[in-house]
Structures are given as structure tokens and as C-alpha cells.
Design an enzyme around this catalytic site. Structure first.
Site, PDB file in Angstrom:
ATOM      1  N   ASP A  66       0.684  -1.320   0.046  1.00 21.39           N
ATOM      2  CA  ASP A  66      -0.122   0.041   0.111  1.00 21.39           C
ATOM      3  C   ASP A  66       0.829   1.039   0.036  1.00 21.39           C
ATOM      4  O   ASP A  66       2.093   0.958   0.286  1.00 21.39           O
ATOM      5  CB  ASP A  66      -1.028  -0.061   1.169  1.00 21.39           C
ATOM      6  CG  ASP A  66      -0.311  -0.338   2.658  1.00 21.39           C
ATOM      7  OD1 ASP A  66       0.793  -0.600   2.662  1.00 21.39           O
ATOM      8  OD2 ASP A  66      -1.080  -0.790   3.254  1.00 21.39           O
TER       9      ASP A  66
ATOM     10  N   ASN B  48      -7.563  -2.720  14.473  1.00 23.80           N
ATOM     11  CA  ASN B  48      -9.092  -2.972  14.068  1.00 23.80           C
ATOM     12  C   ASN B  48      -9.042  -4.168  13.153  1.00 23.80           C
ATOM     13  O   ASN B  48     -10.228  -4.303  12.669  1.00 23.80           O
ATOM     14  CB  ASN B  48      -9.379  -1.671  13.559  1.00 23.80           C
ATOM     15  CG  ASN B  48      -8.979  -1.218  12.090  1.00 23.80           C
ATOM     16  OD1 ASN B  48      -8.144  -2.093  11.675  1.00 23.80           O
ATOM     17  ND2 ASN B  48      -9.493  -0.129  11.614  1.00 23.80           N
TER      18      ASN B  48
ATOM     19  N   HIS C 282      -7.330  -4.365  10.322  1.00 23.12           N
ATOM     20  CA  HIS C 282      -7.212  -4.238   8.991  1.00 23.12           C
ATOM     21  C   HIS C 282      -5.668  -4.818   8.527  1.00 23.12           C
ATOM     22  O   HIS C 282      -4.767  -5.241   9.145  1.00 23.12           O
ATOM     23  CB  HIS C 282      -7.178  -2.732   8.505  1.00 23.12           C
ATOM     24  CG  HIS C 282      -6.001  -2.133   9.017  1.00 23.12           C
ATOM     25  ND1 HIS C 282      -6.005  -0.786   9.394  1.00 23.12           N
ATOM     26  CD2 HIS C 282      -4.525  -2.260   8.883  1.00 23.12           C
ATOM     27  CE1 HIS C 282      -4.876  -0.399   9.816  1.00 23.12           C
ATOM     28  NE2 HIS C 282      -3.757  -1.280   9.578  1.00 23.12           N
TER      29      HIS C 282
ATOM     30  N   GLU D  14     -10.034  -1.749   5.456  1.00 21.67           N
ATOM     31  CA  GLU D  14     -10.515  -1.578   6.662  1.00 21.67           C
ATOM     32  C   GLU D  14     -11.750  -2.346   6.965  1.00 21.67           C
ATOM     33  O   GLU D  14     -12.443  -3.133   6.089  1.00 21.67           O
ATOM     34  CB  GLU D  14     -10.963  -0.070   6.607  1.00 21.67           C
ATOM     35  CG  GLU D  14      -9.796   0.939   6.327  1.00 21.67           C
ATOM     36  CD  GLU D  14      -8.739   1.018   7.609  1.00 21.67           C
ATOM     37  OE1 GLU D  14      -8.920   0.308   8.651  1.00 21.67           O
ATOM     38  OE2 GLU D  14      -8.071   2.091   7.608  1.00 21.67           O
TER      39      GLU D  14
END
Ligand code: F6R
Length: 241
Positions: free
Chosen positions: A67, A136, A138, A143
Site C-alpha cells: 500500500d 482494528n 485491517h 478496513e
């Protein structure tokens, strides 16, 4: 899934670096999927050390990063390209032509995503994908709530990711709000996946991701459906499983 229990961060880094270097030794022209963040820093340090000792050769390796922030210049010290250059690429003999990372300066989002998917396909596919785990759940910048069937796409970052990443920026307002990321489908197509997790802050999400239900609300939980996943975690990260 295989789980390796490491004593601490440096032990985790060494174990994960061992697995990556075995991949490179067994297949010198392999394709490595790489990640940024604090988790892989020790892995890169270890690989650099072994490279300097002459134990590992990256000259035929292709790398494909997960990314990159959108709207950020290539030389910006906050870009993932800069991170990778500083912490890995510039210290080993990787051929610059075989380094791949999304181009955060591209404003034609769809074109950039298509280009990146072509890069992955034309490399012959990722042999081993290194992944950190967001708190979280990800992976990459996929996400919670996103679809599992996505290839490279441009995402809006969640508040919790912006909050987690602001430590790298002077002001929270400077944290980019969007990023290019390989999708869950692209990640799941890697032949082998190596997840690293360190510290008690990751313990809850390690349990949810690998022992909870498979759900888009915990993107990493999809890894339970992959047939070759290795998790290397230290005592803190594995303390709830
Ligand atoms: C980085 C990436 C992210 C991180 C994750 C964990 O390229 O894609 O998913 O792996 O946010 O970050 P750290 O390792 O800093 O805890």
C-alpha cells in the site's frame, strides 16, 4: 495455519526473517509482498544484517508493496516508498526495476489500481506476502466492513487508522485521508502469507482474527480461509490465544 511463538519483538523479527530468507534461498527469483509499519522494521533490519554477511542475495527478487498513501509525493518522508527505501531497499541488492509500490501521486485512481493489478499479475503472483495486523483487524489498508473480493483500490482511511498513524506526522491534519491498497482478493492470491504481530496491544485482534468468526468486520479473519498462513507473534501478541 502455523503459529510460531517468539519471546519478544527481536525474536519475532528473527523468526520471520528466517522464513522470508528461506523463501529467497529456495527460489532466488521469488516475488515478495512487503509491508510497512512498525511490525516489519526488525525483520528488515535482520534481513539487511544477513545480506551484509553474504548470507542472502536479493538480486533476482521482485518486491510488491501492499500500500501507499494517496496524494503524497514519492520523496515525502511520510510516504511508504520513502519508508521502504530508508529501511530496506537501499541497504540490500534489490534491483530498483523490480521494486513495486502504488504511485501515491496518481490522481487517476482507477488507472493506478489497474496498473498495479497488472504489475502483480505480470510478476507471476506473490510467493510470500508479509503482513502486519492493524488493531482494528485491517490488513494493508483494507478496513473493517470492506468487501473480501477486491483487488487494488483506493480507500478512505478510518478514524482509528488515522489516529494510529498520526504518530508519524507532526499534526493529525497532515495524515493523508486516502490510500492505495492491494485488496483482500489480491492478498489472498499470494501463495504463502506470513503475519507478524508484536505486543499486548495486538493480543485482542490476534484472537479475533485467527480464532473468531470470519467476517469483513475483521478483515484479517479472511486469512483463516487461506491454505498457507504462518503467524509469528511474540508473547504479548499471543497472550490471549
Ligand atoms: C502497512 C500496512 C498496515 C500495517 C498495520 C500494522 O503496509 O499495510 O496494514 O501492517 O497497520 O501496523 P504496525 O506494524 O505499525 O502495527
Amino acid at each position: 495455519m502455523r503459529i510460531y511463538r517468539a519471546l519478544n519483538y527481536s525474536d519475532m523479527s528473527r523468526k520471520a526473517a528466517n522464513i522470508l530468507s528461506a523463501q529467497v534461498i529456495l527460489k532466488p527469483h521469488c516475488v515478495l509482498g512487503l509491508a510497512t509499519g512498525s511490525s516489519p522494521l526488525g525483520v528488515y533490519r535482520q534481513l539487511i544484517e544477513w545480506y551484509k554477511k553474504g548470507d542472502i542475495d536479493f538480486s533476482e527478487v521482485t518486491t510488491i508493496n501492499l500500500d501507499e498513501y494517496a496524494g503524497i509525493s514519492k520523496d515525502d518522508p511520510h510516504s511508504y516508498r520513502y519508508f521502504m527505501k530508508e529501511n530496506f531497499w537501499s541497504h540490500v541488492n534489490i534491483d530498483p526495476d523490480r521494486i513495486n509500490i502504488p504511485d501515491g501521486t496518481q490522481t487517476e485512481e482507477e488507472d493506478e489500481c489497474i496498473r498495479y493489478d497488472r504489475v502483480i499479475a505480470s510478476s507471476g503472483g506473490i510467493d510470500m506476502q508479509l503482513l502486519g495486523l492493524g488493531r482494528n483487524g485491517h490488513i494493508g489498508f483494507n478496513e473493517p466492513g470492506g468487501a473480501f473480493d477486491k483487488d487494488t483500490h483506493c480507500v478512505s482511511l478510518t478514524e482509528s487508522t488515522i489516529e494510529a498513524n498520526k504518530r508519524f506526522f507532526e499534526r493529525e491534519d497532515d495524515v493523508p485521508r486516502k490510500a492505495y491498497t492491494m485488496g483482500i482478493r489480491s492478498i489472498m492470491q499470494a501463495r504463502r502469507i506470513l503475519v507478524i504481530a508484536s505486543g499486548a496491544r495486538k493480543a485482542g485482534i490476534v484472537r479475533e482474527a485467527f480464532f473468531g468468526p470470519v467476517t469483513p468486520m475483521v478483515p484479517a479473519s479472511v486469512l483463516q480461509l487461506h491454505n498457507n498462513v504462518t503467524l509469528v507473534g511474540d508473547e504479548g501478541a499471543l497472550s490471549m490465544i
